[in-house]
Enzyme design. Structure first.
Site, PDB file in Angstrom:
ATOM      1  N   GLN A  55       0.908  37.589  19.547  1.00  0.00           N
ATOM      2  CA  GLN A  55       1.188  37.027  18.562  1.00  0.00           C
ATOM      3  C   GLN A  55       2.398  36.000  18.370  1.00  0.00           C
ATOM      4  O   GLN A  55       1.759  35.534  17.195  1.00  0.00           O
ATOM      5  CB  GLN A  55       2.718  38.182  18.018  1.00  0.00           C
ATOM      6  N   THR A  69       0.761  -9.515  11.689  1.00  0.00           N
ATOM      7  CA  THR A  69       2.430  -9.511  12.419  1.00  0.00           C
ATOM      8  C   THR A  69       2.183 -10.280  13.334  1.00  0.00           C
ATOM      9  O   THR A  69       0.473 -10.768  14.173  1.00  0.00           O
ATOM     10  CB  THR A  69       1.338  -7.580  13.665  1.00  0.00           C
ATOM     11  N   THR A 129       5.710   1.391   9.465  1.00  0.00           N
ATOM     12  CA  THR A 129       6.413   3.012   9.936  1.00  0.00           C
ATOM     13  C   THR A 129       7.067   4.105   9.263  1.00  0.00           C
ATOM     14  O   THR A 129       6.597   3.530   7.965  1.00  0.00           O
ATOM     15  CB  THR A 129       7.612   2.282  11.445  1.00  0.00           C
ATOM     16  N   ILE A 141      -3.811  -7.378  17.081  1.00  0.00           N
ATOM     17  CA  ILE A 141      -4.382  -7.216  15.713  1.00  0.00           C
ATOM     18  C   ILE A 141      -5.480  -6.772  16.229  1.00  0.00           C
ATOM     19  O   ILE A 141      -6.395  -7.115  16.944  1.00  0.00           O
ATOM     20  CB  ILE A 141      -4.995  -8.592  15.286  1.00  0.00           C
ATOM     21  N   TYR A 155       2.725 -10.307  -2.652  1.00  0.00           N
ATOM     22  CA  TYR A 155       2.081  -9.559  -3.631  1.00  0.00           C
ATOM     23  C   TYR A 155       0.922  -9.032  -3.347  1.00  0.00           C
ATOM     24  O   TYR A 155       0.507  -7.438  -3.743  1.00  0.00           O
ATOM     25  CB  TYR A 155       2.020  -9.912  -4.856  1.00  0.00           C
ATOM     26  N   GLU A 186      -4.335   1.948   1.954  1.00  0.00           N
ATOM     27  CA  GLU A 186      -4.258   1.711   3.748  1.00  0.00           C
ATOM     28  C   GLU A 186      -3.581   2.999   3.756  1.00  0.00           C
ATOM     29  O   GLU A 186      -3.530   3.394   4.893  1.00  0.00           O
ATOM     30  CB  GLU A 186      -3.472   0.491   3.282  1.00  0.00           C
ATOM     31  N   GLY A 244       7.516  -7.647  12.649  1.00  0.00           N
ATOM     32  CA  GLY A 244       6.542  -6.519  12.526  1.00  0.00           C
ATOM     33  C   GLY A 244       6.608  -5.818  11.334  1.00  0.00           C
ATOM     34  O   GLY A 244       6.191  -6.691  10.115  1.00  0.00           O
TER      35      GLY A 244
END
Ligand SMILES: Cc1cc2nc3c(=O)[nH]c(=O)nc-3n(C[C@H](O)[C@H](O)[C@H](O)COP(=O)(O)OP(=O)(O)OC[C@H]3O[C@@H](n4cnc5c(N)ncnc54)[C@H](O)[C@@H]3O)c2cc1C
Length: 380
Positions: A280, A126, A366, A157, A234, A243, A131
């Site tokens: 309840q 980033t 995101t 970071i 890539y 991740e 981003g």
């Protein structure tokens, strides 16, 4: 039948992680939150206890265990509210780049330290102006004989202050295609031209160190290229499955923990002369949350199993990342409501959970980006 096959060795390992966190981490967590950083020493203690990068092969100083051991550590960190000690990023997201793409020399040089806790890693993608759109990054890496000269800055970071080794994404300005221009480099702390900025103070995960990193004519040897030149984009994409999975694992564990805490609170706190759990309306809320969590748990466990079998579940992990982080956010919100006024107190740890898990919908891609990926896979 259980989806995941936890052996006795896994279960014993979980007990050890719990004992370690109880003794070495939980008593100090409030102090670290105030200091807005965890101390370096805890990384070394984690390493000595065998709780960093358990999947690193024996040949490179690791215990060579399966991913379930990592999952256990990540779950226990979430279940004890330790989001500041960001070992999952190091162990399960960054170190795997070195395991997969590092050459023999790089693996021998760095992996033992990653296991012992002497080397804390960060991954720097980033930038102030890039981003979600990684292809828009502007940090450059230019070859000059046997050296590479890096210029640019990175922000947000994780482990930015403590990091000893950065997996850095930068572009060759001579290559027009933004994807083909990107490569990954290993930059050691102390390299001339590499400096760390201020710690960023966040609304949640306060003790997790997050910082800006600066590279000004930062010169590294050409041998610090990680993997193939021009394949950085890539390589990043190829590691996203794990991740997103790890993010989902933590989201589900966090939701389970928050609900457990809230059930105990509702059982032990009365309203109109009877425990809140006997009303309840509260029962229905808790039943709904428990159902959501169960759905998330089963989905994520299935994905862990598939991922460990080497299956391509990138779309499913994108689904899990968005759904479980939204679910955890919803659970946190409802648990806060059930705690009533108590949850507004700084000393209520649920409040900290509520803040800490908020970022899960933003980092690791995101949730909107996840939905875009899912939609694309459906040919929409
Ligand atoms: C606590 C924390 C730790 C982090 N750690 C690291 C780290 O270690 N290393 C690192 O490199 N980065 C790290 N990041 C950065 C993180 O990866 C980014 O925040 C993330 O990629 C989102 O980028 P952004 O914040 O610039 O948001 P943006 O990309 O500006 O997104 C803002 C909004 O626009 C939406 N949006 C953007 N593009 C699209 C699109 N194409 N389609 C639809 N919607 C879109 C997003 O979904 C979001 O809702 C960290 C961030 C945080 C908060």
């Amino acid at each position: 039948m259980e989806i995941l096959n936890y052996t006795k060795a896994h279960k014993d390992f979980r007990k050890k992680v719990r004992e370690f966190l109880k003794k070495e981490v939980i008593p100090f967590a409030d102090l670290w939150e105030k200091d807005k950083i965890v101390p370096r020493e805890i990384w070394q203690k984690m390493g000595q206890a065998g709780f960093l990068s358990p999947t690193v092969p024996k040949k490179y100083g690791g215990p060579g265990l399966d991913l379930l051991y990592s999952i256990i550590i990540d779950e226990e960190l979430a279940k004890t509210e330790q989001y500041g000690l960001f070992a999952p990023l190091h162990s399960d997201i960054i170190v795997p780049y070195i395991i997969t793409y590092g050459n023999e020399e790089q693996k021998k040089k760095y992996l033992p330290g990653c296991v012992s806790g002497d080397i804390i890693t960060a991954v720097a993608m980033t930038e102030p102006g890039a981003g979600s759109d990684l292809a828009g990054m502007t940090a450059t890496a230019v070859e000059n004989g046997d050296e590479i000269i890096i210029n640019g800055s990175k922000t947000f970071i994780s482990n930015g202050i403590h990091c000893d080794l950065v997996v850095l994404a930068a572009k060759d300005p001579a290559v027009e295609n933004p994807h083909a221009a990107m490569s990954l480099y290993l930059v050691e702390d102390g390299t001339p031209g590499f400096s760390k900025g201020n710690k960023l103070n966040k609304m949640g995960m306060c003790s997790q160190d997050t910082a800006e990193l600066f590279f000004t004519k930062c010169t590294i040897p050409k041998t610090n290229l990680l993997g193939e030149k021009g394949k950085g984009f890539y390589m990043l994409m190829a590691k996203l499955q794990q991740e997103r999975l790890i993010c989902s694992v933590m989201a589900v564990a966090a939701a389970e923990h928050m609900l457990e805490k809230t059930i105990s609170f509702c059982k032990n706190n009365p309203v109109s002369g009877k425990p809140k759990s006997k009303s309840q309306v509260n029962q229905f809320t808790i039943a709904e949350l428990a159902t959501d969590i169960k759905i998330g748990r089963n989905f994520v466990n299935k994905l862990i199993a598939d991922h460990m079998e080497g299956k391509n579940v990138i779309i499913e992990t994108s689904m899990a990342k968005y759904w479980t982080s939204d679910m955890a956010k919803h659970v946190a919100d409802k648990c806060l409501d059930l705690h009533g006024r108590f949850a507004t107190l700084e000393r209520c740890s649920l409040l900290r959970n509520w803040r800490d898990i908020r970022v899960m919908t933003i980092f690791a891609g995101t949730n909107e980006i996840m939905k875009g990926i899912i939609a694309k896979s459906m040919g929409l």
